[in-house]
Design a protein around this motif. Sequence first.
Motif, PDB file in Angstrom:
ATOM      1  N   ALA A   1      92.383  54.706  21.264  1.00 55.98           N
ATOM      2  CA  ALA A   1      92.687  54.945  20.018  1.00 55.98           C
ATOM      3  C   ALA A   1      93.288  53.670  19.191  1.00 55.98           C
ATOM      4  CB  ALA A   1      93.899  56.161  19.748  1.00 55.98           C
TER       5      ALA A   1
ATOM      6  N   THR B   1      96.760  53.285  14.430  1.00 52.24           N
ATOM      7  CA  THR B   1      96.931  54.238  13.456  1.00 52.24           C
ATOM      8  C   THR B   1      96.779  55.720  14.090  1.00 52.24           C
ATOM      9  OG1 THR B   1      96.360  52.996  11.596  1.00 52.24           O
ATOM     10  CG2 THR B   1      96.138  55.261  11.145  1.00 52.24           C
ATOM     11  N   GLU B   2      95.813  55.784  14.880  1.00 51.72           N
ATOM     12  CA  GLU B   2      95.289  57.162  15.607  1.00 51.72           C
ATOM     13  C   GLU B   2      96.539  57.321  16.595  1.00 51.72           C
ATOM     14  OE1 GLU B   2      90.433  56.651  15.053  1.00 51.72           O
ATOM     15  OE2 GLU B   2      91.564  56.058  17.191  1.00 51.72           O
TER      16      GLU B   2
END
Length: 427
Positions: free
Chosen positions: A235, A238-239
Amino acid sequence: MLLLVLLCFFLGAGLWISMSLAAVGFVAMTAVHPSPGLFLASAMWESSGSWTLAALPMFVWMGEILFRTKLSEELFNGLAPWVRWLPGRLLHVNILACGIFGSVSGSSAATCATVSKIALPELRRRGYDEGVAIGSLATAGTLGILIPPSIIMVVYAVAAQVSIVRVFIAGCLPGLLVMVLFSAYIVVWALLNPSKQPKAEPRLNFSEKLRVSVQLIPCALLIIATIGSMFVNVATATEAAGFGVLGSLVLAAVTRTLTWESFYESLKGATRLSCMIMFILAGAAFLTKAMALTGIPAALAEGVRALNLGPYGIIAILTLVYVVLGTALDGVSMIVLTTSIVVPMIQAAGFDLVWFGIFIVLLVEIAEITPPVGFNLFVMQTMTGREQGEVAMASLPFFMMLVVTVVLITLFPVTLVTGLPEYLLAR
């Protein structure tokens, strides 16, 4: 110099930091361009319309949610049985709990306040020296901005245009080093002051320790989900922030501390802090663009190069500058006020910008416990009723451990900072 005086005037007059930055940028832009307003609009849009920057409010919200859970109490109880054999015993829990909570909070003040709320009454009740307890909590609370995910790291990465994930990973080893140095000081202090140690508590067997430490499992899973997803390239920052928010909501629900009131308060607090930081970043983006067009940063970088100070001479000067700034400004302001000028100097001197990000974060940690505007000193002053000078003196030995860390990462930058992100992200 005129722009610096103008900035000091605006700040001294009580104008918001973001507005002060934009106003100085407007004055500078007027000198070189007939339509500064167009640059102001574009700079503010570019600074706030970044997908990468979406990680900031998410990490802030995650910290706000966890601030309202029983996580700190579970951390203290779960870690306590494992450190009783060390000289200084439960004082080490302050360091470990702040390190772990900081890794899921991202905020220095939240880490300091949350862990102190549980640890101080327990340590007082058991007869531990209050000076060392206060000093360790005030300084260990700063781990919230060094151990990823960190709000300050996101701000620096966006301002300096470097990878957030690389800066996060680069902060891991220095964070562990700071924890080791803090605990080492506590061990030495305890050995030199045996009379100030409380009586030893009954030891638990291994199975009893495991039973008590079950409370650490939710926190461990949240850390793995948030940080581990970035480390293995599953990821983006942000994820991972989104995973962190979801995990913190689940954790709050499981511990039955998630009410509509606490949910609303966490959302309100995250919105307020995120808007403040993003507004400052917008003003700083315009000032950066204005400074670039005026050629001031390049001229300063060339001037520093002409002094022939060498890389370490530049670092020594910047260290003094940031320590002085830390006596009057918070960490976010320190970064956004100086990035546009300092980054060209650092690049010209041959330093890695990821390394410099960790260097700045450590100096911000030092600023957090430096009077008169040390945020963590304010937190501990509020929680203990002590004078700020007393809290600062109690924090002084740990302050020196942070200085030692700055020296070590400067002498061994690849080993302690840049080597780990290069290794992990090259796989």
